[in-house]
Write an enzyme that holds these catalytic residues in place. Structure first.
Site, PDB file in Angstrom:
ATOM      1  N   GLU A 177       0.296   3.051   7.138  1.00  0.00           N
ATOM      2  CA  GLU A 177      -0.488   1.832   7.392  1.00  0.00           C
ATOM      3  C   GLU A 177       0.097   1.025   8.541  1.00  0.00           C
ATOM      4  OE1 GLU A 177      -0.897  -0.239   3.643  1.00  0.00           O
ATOM      5  OE2 GLU A 177      -2.593   1.008   3.078  1.00  0.00           O
ATOM      6  N   GLU A 372      -4.869   7.423   0.137  1.00  0.00           N
ATOM      7  CA  GLU A 372      -4.734   6.335  -0.840  1.00  0.00           C
ATOM      8  C   GLU A 372      -6.119   5.799  -1.145  1.00  0.00           C
ATOM      9  OE1 GLU A 372      -1.992   3.102  -0.129  1.00  0.00           O
ATOM     10  OE2 GLU A 372      -0.626   4.390   0.996  1.00  0.00           O
TER      11      GLU A 372
HETATM   12  P1  P53 Z   1      -0.346  -2.876  -3.686  1.00  0.00           P
HETATM   13  C1  P53 Z   1      -2.388  -4.189   1.942  1.00  0.00           C
HETATM   14  C2  P53 Z   1      -3.708  -3.772   2.088  1.00  0.00           C
HETATM   15  C3  P53 Z   1      -4.069  -2.472   1.815  1.00  0.00           C
HETATM   16  C4  P53 Z   1      -3.092  -1.572   1.388  1.00  0.00           C
HETATM   17  O1  P53 Z   1      -1.058  -1.966  -2.592  1.00  0.00           O
HETATM   18  C5  P53 Z   1      -1.769  -1.985   1.259  1.00  0.00           C
HETATM   19  C6  P53 Z   1      -1.406  -3.284   1.532  1.00  0.00           C
HETATM   20  C7  P53 Z   1       0.008  -3.737   1.401  1.00  0.00           C
HETATM   21  O2  P53 Z   1       0.356  -3.936   0.084  1.00  0.00           O
HETATM   22  O3  P53 Z   1      -0.756  -1.159   0.912  1.00  0.00           O
HETATM   23  C8  P53 Z   1      -0.953   0.178   0.549  1.00  0.00           C
HETATM   24  O4  P53 Z   1       0.802  -2.087  -4.193  1.00  0.00           O
HETATM   25  C9  P53 Z   1       0.398   0.839   0.686  1.00  0.00           C
HETATM   26  C10 P53 Z   1       1.057   1.149  -0.616  1.00  0.00           C
HETATM   27  C11 P53 Z   1       0.625   0.116  -1.642  1.00  0.00           C
HETATM   28  C12 P53 Z   1      -0.865   0.292  -1.872  1.00  0.00           C
HETATM   29  O5  P53 Z   1      -1.590   0.146  -0.679  1.00  0.00           O
HETATM   30  O6  P53 Z   1       0.054  -4.073  -2.956  1.00  0.00           O
HETATM   31  O7  P53 Z   1       0.385   1.975   1.512  1.00  0.00           O
HETATM   32  O8  P53 Z   1       2.431   1.200  -0.404  1.00  0.00           O
HETATM   33  O9  P53 Z   1       1.307   0.182  -2.840  1.00  0.00           O
HETATM   34  C13 P53 Z   1      -1.445  -0.666  -2.888  1.00  0.00           C
HETATM   35  O10 P53 Z   1      -1.360  -3.112  -4.740  1.00  0.00           O
END
Ligand code: P53
Length: 474
Positions: A177, A372
């Site tokens: 990201e 993801e």
């Molecule tokens: P969490 C922001 C927006 C979209 C994805 O996020 C993001 C973030 C930053 O948190 O992060 C990604 O755990 C990232 C993972 C993360 C996951 O999305 O904040 O690549 O490390 O855990 C979910 O709910």
């Protein structure tokens, strides 16, 4: 529907080292930036401390203790039928201080064992090199990615990983990201991406563009290193894809939403095309940003374009024009009345996934990889150790329907689907354990208290059927 996905479609799940391994000082591991992040919540930002403060809880020190549970966890993933498992290599396990010349053998051995365990069940490791977890020393001594030296330091890390694991790992990603730092007013985003802590008076936007440039060059160099070691390696970029819709059909809103998308996704343009887009070059001039971008850098960017585009998809944004054309993520977004949000305010928008897949295909003509996707939610473990997470199944099913349309009806070239946090882990934005994504429940609370026992949720059995039917049985 069974014909939708090509043979070898990579069904599986995704995690990142710092969010689940724990064991933050075992096997010779050095401290990483993630080890300095306290517990936050939806309404309270995580603190980024300079030292480990005694008496303060640091969730990433513990993760879900995957370091000691990985055999059991991989077995559960095999039971679901995983074909691929995405994790990252904790940079600070391989180079505890980041700038050593020789790697730490105990760290390398851990990933050999993990990859062997996965391969034993026919699960391909899919690996991110840098996922919000750079060695802390690189921040303290060099100022993180604000410093050009990081390019050489990262190249060494990438080289060691490709050399050691190229027989076990085919799909790689450079920076997770990389575009989160578009929101340069978010301290945590810039820290996670680039290891930069702003000082008073800093031009945050300029620093972000400079750090991102060094990362883009380092990524392009890594692509070349990988191909030189083993031409069969596939190296991708990794973007957080949040479509940005215009708040209305007013022409200014349309144009502004386009600029907002361009601002969030130029990183992908550079990764894929090997050049900076015109609008951004013009913008640098307009702002008077004399960035350190050399001719040699531009050559490296051209020669190190990515093999595929990986992305996360959680939510969409909506932007409104308010008199200025430079996109400010911290103030230009508005609510979308057509979309509901999860408990952390993330807009749930399955159709946006089809939009994303089409948008990137039209723009970049590369294979895409969903690495993801998922719903952060509060789960409840019942007295008989079950988790009835029908809300999660609904979220994933709705997204899979759109993903299948994109592939079957729109002809998108898609490598696989790896939903996030396939086993419960520490949230990146809040540090909470209770913001859960998994098919597998981990009995642990926000402060690392619990039995750490693993329990399949209802979604575990649902996803197993999805994989077994190659997406036909949703
Ligand atoms: P969490 C922001 C927006 C979209 C994805 O996020 C993001 C973030 C930053 O948190 O992060 C990604 O755990 C990232 C993972 C993360 C996951 O999305 O904040 O690549 O490390 O855990 C979910 O709910």
């Amino acid at each position: 529907m069974t014909k939708t996905f090509k043979d070898g479609f990579l069904w599986g799940g995704a995690v990142a080292a710092h969010q689940l391994e724990g064991a933050y000082q075992e096997g010779g591991k050095g401290l990483s930036i993630a080890d300095m992040m306290t517990l936050g919540s939806r309404d309270q930002a995580r603190e980024l401390t300079d030292e480990i403060v005694p008496g303060t809880y640091y969730p990433n020190h513990v993760g879900n203790d995957f370091y000691h549970h990985y055999k059991e966890d991989v077995k559960l993933m095999a039971e679901m039928g995983f074909k691929a498992f995405r994790t990252s290599i904790a940079w600070s396990r391989i180079f505890p201080n980041g700038d050593e010349t020789a790697p730490n053998e105990a760290g390398l051995a851990f990933y050999d064992d993990l990859f062997d365990e996965l391969l034993k069940y026919g699960i391909q490791p899919v690996i991110t090199l840098s996922h919000f977890e750079m060695p802390l020393n690189l921040v303290k001594k060099y100022g993180g990615w604000a410093n050009r030296d990081l390019i050489t330091i990262f190249a060494r890390f990438a080289h060691v990983c490709f050399e050691r694991y190229h027989d076990k790992v085919k799909y790689w990603m450079t920076f997770n990201e990389i575009n989160n730092q578009t929101n340069y007013e978010s301290d945590i985003s810039v820290y996670e991406n680039s290891g930069i802590k702003f000082k008073a008076g800093d031009d945050k936007q300029k620093l972000m563009y400079q750090a991102a440039h060094y990362e883009l060059v380092a990524s392009a160099q890594a692509v070349q290193i990988a191909h030189a070691i083993d031409p069969s390696l596939q190296v991708g970029c990794m973007l957080a894809f949040c479509p940005i819709y215009p708040a209305s059909s007013k022409p200014e809103d349309i144009l502004f939403a386009q600029r907002a998308m361009d601002s969030r996704l130029y990183f992908g343009d550079v990764h894929v095309n090997g050049t900076y887009p015109n609008w951004l070059q013009a913008y640098f001039t307009e702002k008077g940003y004399d960035l350190d971008i050399t001719d040699r850098d531009l050559e490296i960017l051209k020669k190190g374009t990515v093999d595929y585009v990986a992305f996360s998809y959680y939510m969409s944004f909506t932007a409104k024009y308010s008199g200025h054309w430079d996109y400010r993520e911290y103030s230009d977004l508005v609510a979308n009345p057509y979309i509901k949000s999860n408990d952390w305010g993330w807009a749930i928008d399955p159709v946006g996934l089809r939009y994303a897949l089409n948008w990137m295909t039209t723009r970049w003509h590369k294979p895409l990889f969903i690495v993801e996707n998922g719903l952060g939610a509060y789960d409840k473990l019942t007295a008989d150790k079950q988790v009835h997470d029908d809300y999660r199944i609904d979220y994933l099913r709705d997204h899979l329907v759109q993903m299948e349309k994109a592939v079957a009806d729109d002809g998108v070239d898609l490598l696989g689907y790896l939903p996030w946090g396939c086993i419960d882990l520490v949230s990146a934005s809040t540090g909470e354990m209770k913001k859960r994504y998994g098919f597998i429940y981990v009995d642990e609370d926000d402060y690392g208290r619990g039995s750490f026992k693993r329990y399949p949720k209802d979604s575990f059995y649902w996803y197993k059927k999805v994989i077994a039917s190659n997406g036909a049985n949703l």
